[in-house]
Motif scaffolding. Structure first.
Motif, PDB file in Angstrom:
ATOM      1  N   TRP A  87       0.635  -1.142   0.169  1.00 40.53           N
ATOM      2  CA  TRP A  87      -0.014   0.116   0.133  1.00 40.53           C
ATOM      3  C   TRP A  87       0.803   1.437  -0.012  1.00 40.53           C
ATOM      4  O   TRP A  87       1.891   1.291   0.647  1.00 40.53           O
ATOM      5  CB  TRP A  87      -0.746   0.001   1.232  1.00 40.53           C
ATOM      6  N   THR A  88       0.545   2.298  -0.641  1.00 37.62           N
ATOM      7  CA  THR A  88       1.273   3.619  -0.578  1.00 37.62           C
ATOM      8  C   THR A  88       0.543   4.104   0.766  1.00 37.62           C
ATOM      9  O   THR A  88      -0.396   3.737   1.278  1.00 37.62           O
ATOM     10  CB  THR A  88       0.511   4.388  -1.571  1.00 37.62           C
ATOM     11  N   TRP A  89       1.329   5.238   1.028  1.00 35.79           N
ATOM     12  CA  TRP A  89       0.802   6.151   2.256  1.00 35.79           C
ATOM     13  C   TRP A  89      -0.698   6.633   2.174  1.00 35.79           C
ATOM     14  O   TRP A  89      -1.529   6.676   2.876  1.00 35.79           O
ATOM     15  CB  TRP A  89       1.645   7.224   2.394  1.00 35.79           C
TER      16      TRP A  89
END
Length: 321
Positions: A115-117
């Protein structure tokens, strides 16, 4: 530090960034330097005053319930997490204030590497809500579930979490979102007039559970389920109690529960660990509809109220990815 708040009911323009003192982690809490945080449709309704008779607010009201960031304080009694760890999680219902530079989390899990931020920042609230409702409906292998409003922030997660439990999922959304729903594992259909007939054609053996993320169609949803006990909504609607439909919420006080016509359900924080496992297997993603700088929170609220966002709306901090 900066925090997003509003000091009166009104349109999105009343939302603004204010400078306040930094919070600090208490017992059983951690503090994170936030990288991203989520916008809650429920809070836009609160801000607009649509729920003031049910949930009166004390001002200033600091917004945000879920966030992701890097741990920089660990409170007394906390184990298994250290300063420097990357996590995502939720504030307490009484504290909120996740749309800020520093956020106190009362429940958290490691940020999945996949996951990205932005994805992590908008994940926790939707995961908890979807898990809470799917648990109440006892959704499992072999069941057929209808998710009303499947393309929104909670709906997209509910579709994936129900499918991961072995359920067949039907999701309602505008036609331009149908391919998107198929990519998440749902059989799509449109909402509105004729919904009962369309769902019966897709599920001739019936629907075991209905998860309402959108509101406005409870009589049809009860007809589809055949029993109001098999329908759960997360949208405050005066018709729910009259129809015998449970309104699932996690408000922290009995007064709020009495006002909305339903006691609070236990929070499903165990869903965070499940989400991490599924994300690591590539089976759970967090669709992000849009990301705004923290300073543009009012624009994020405006988009949320348009009801045209596909997935989660998030705010990102200056050093976010």
């Amino acid at each position: 530090m900066r925090t997003v708040q509003f000091t009166e009911y009104g349109p999105a323009s009343v939302v603004h960034v204010a400078e306040v003192e930094e919070p600090h982690a208490g017992p059983n809490e951690i503090r994170v330097a936030a990288r991203a945080s989520g916008i809650s449709p429920g809070e836009t309704a609160l801000r607009a005053g649509r729920l003031r008779d049910m949930v009166p607010l004390a001002f200033p009201y600091r917004t945000g319930f879920d966030a992701a960031g890097v741990v920089d304080e660990v409170g007394e009694g906390v184990t298994g997490v250290n300063v420097g760890d990357e996590v995502f999680g939720m504030t307490s219902m009484t504290r909120r204030g996740a749309n800020a530079d520093f956020v106190i989390l009362s429940a958290w899990a490691p940020k999945p590497a996949a996951w990205t931020w932005q994805e992590a920042g908008g994940a926790a609230g939707g995961v908890e809500t979807a898990t809470r409702v799917l648990d109440r409906l006892a959704v499992g292998t072999g069941h057929t579930v209808l998710v009303q409003g499947a393309a929104g922030g909670v709906g997209t997660l509910a579709v994936q979490l129900a499918a991961a439990r072995g359920a067949t999922v039907i999701g309602t959304a505008s036609e331009h979102n149908h391919d998107f729903l198929r990519s998440l594992g749902a059989e799509p259909t449109t909402y509105g007039t004729g919904l009962v007939e369309r769902v019966r054609a897709l599920a001739p053996d019936g629907v075991d559970a209905v998860f309402d993320c959108a509101g406005g169609a409870l009589p049809d949803l009860v007809a589809i389920a055949g029993d109001p006990a098999r329908v759960v909504t997360i949208v405050p609607d005066p018709a729910a109690a009259a129809l015998g439909v449970h309104l699932s919420h996690s408000a922290p006080d009995d007064k709020t529960g009495e006002a909305v016509g339903a006691p609070a359900d236990p929070m499903a924080v165990h869903g965070l660990a499940v989400a991490v496992a599924l994300a690591d297997e590539g089976r759970l993603r967090v669709p992000v509809a849009a990301a705004f700088p923290l300073t543009e929170a009012a624009a994020a609220h405006e988009l949320s109220e348009s009801r045209h966002a596909r997935g989660k709306i998030v705010l990102v901090n200056q050093d976010s990815i």
